[in-house]
Enzyme design. Structure first.
Site, short mmCIF file in Angstrom:
data_model
loop_
_atom_site.label_atom_id
_atom_site.label_comp_id
_atom_site.label_asym_id
_atom_site.label_seq_id
_atom_site.Cartn_x
_atom_site.Cartn_y
_atom_site.Cartn_z
CG HIS A 181 1.74 13.09 8.91
ND1 HIS A 181 1.30 13.60 9.80
CD2 HIS A 181 1.10 12.51 8.17
CE1 HIS A 181 0.03 13.39 9.95
NE2 HIS A 181 -0.27 12.31 8.83
CG ASP A 232 -6.44 -4.31 -1.34
OD1 ASP A 232 -6.96 -3.21 -0.81
OD2 ASP A 232 -6.43 -5.44 -0.78
#
EC number: 1.11.1.7
Length: 321
Positions: free
Chosen positions: A72, A249
């Site tokens: 951001h 993952d």
């Protein structure tokens, strides 16, 4: 004054401006270095790493918060820690950053660095390093962070509203949004993989349940509907990766293939469109995803950096001094 010019001259103006912009970008990035603090604050990186490990150890969700903070920050005004500035009219106060958390994690890392090297290491550099260390702390990839960013003294709430991607964007909008920051489609898909971590609020994923034609797995839809009715429960949280929300993952992409992406902007990455093949590749080759994510994070973390004598080194990340 006459404005009559040949077509060749007219074409040269934007080309000239483009060359200036490219040269400026290259000049700023050329001032970044992996050895920037070797003499002025040799323990900077180890101090940041220790602080981030401690924060993530106390709450693994902090890893997602820190990575999101960097994203951001970099997408609005560049990677200059402008997001960290507090106050009316700041990026931090923008509705586009409503729900962005984790500022205290960076404040703690900054305080730790200030104790050993006061006034030396910028908040922008600390945030860039912290995102890398947060990834590693939850099993994600590491990458080299070049240093030398300076902190901005300004922050722009209006720019946050226009520059940040939104959870209801369709694929073409996402591609355009990332391209505006110099990131290609593959890098967009790789960076979206940060949603292997963290959570989203009902108000952000309600449209996925009730106002979208995208495929959604029935049991997943039922579960979301119970947690997030058409009205109310706006703050209810659900994991962006419902399988392993606190570990880095490739299950985020596996969820997309089975139509269990939480946000519209997640599921559009696998919706019989141009990015399906990238998602499939990341499902089948987690090492490729990890490598692509790391490379994209390096590139993103150098967007619009402030270097040299521009900007400042803040003492407190929330204050413009």
């Amino acid at each position: 004054m006459s404005y009559h010019k040949s077509s060749g001259t007219i074409l040269m103006v934007p080309l000239f401006m483009l060359l200036i912009s490219v040269n400026y970008f290259m000049s700023c990035n050329a001032q970044l270095s992996t050895t920037f603090y070797d003499t002025t604050c040799p323990t900077a990186l180890s101090t940041i790493r220790t602080s981030i490990r401690s924060s993530v150890s106390s709450n693994r969700r902090n890893a997602a918060l820190v990575i999101r903070l960097l994203f951001h920050d970099c997408f609005v005004q560049g990677c200059d820690a402008s997001l960290l500035l507090s106050g009316a009219g700041s990026e931090r106060a923008s509705p586009a950053n409503d729900g962005v958390l984790g500022y205290e994690v960076i404040d703690a890392a900054k305080a730790a660095v200030e104790r050993v090297c006061p006034g030396v290491v910028s908040c922008a550099d600390i945030l860039a390093v912290a995102a890398r260390d947060a990834s590693v702390a939850v099993g994600g990839p590491s990458w080299t962070v070049r240093l030398g960013r300076r902190d901005s003294t300004t922050s722009n709430a209006a720019q946050a509203a226009t520059d940040l991607p939104r959870g209801n964007m369709v694929l073409s909008q996402l591609i355009s949004n990332f391209a505006n920051k110099g990131l290609n489609t593959r890098e967009m898909v790789a960076l979206s993989g940060s949603h292997t971590l963290g959570q989203a609020r009902c108000i952000r994923f309600r449209g996925r349940i009730y106002n979208s034609t995208l495929r959604i797995e029935p049991n997943f839809n039922r579960s979301l509907s119970q947690a997030c009715p058409p009205t109310g429960n706006d703050a209810t949280l659900r994991p962006l990766d419902l399988v392993t929300p606190n570990s880095f993952d490739n299950n985020y992409y596996r969820n997309l293939v089975t139509s269990r992406g939480l946000l519209i902007s997640d599921q559009v990455l696998f919706n019989a469109d141009s990015t399906d093949s990238i998602v499939t590749e990341y499902v089948n080759n987690p090492a490729t995803f990890a490598a692509d994510f790391a490379a994209a994070m390096v590139k993103m973390s150098e967007i619009g950096v402030v270097t040299g004598t521009s900007g400042i080194v803040r003492t407190l990340c929330g204050n413009p001094s």
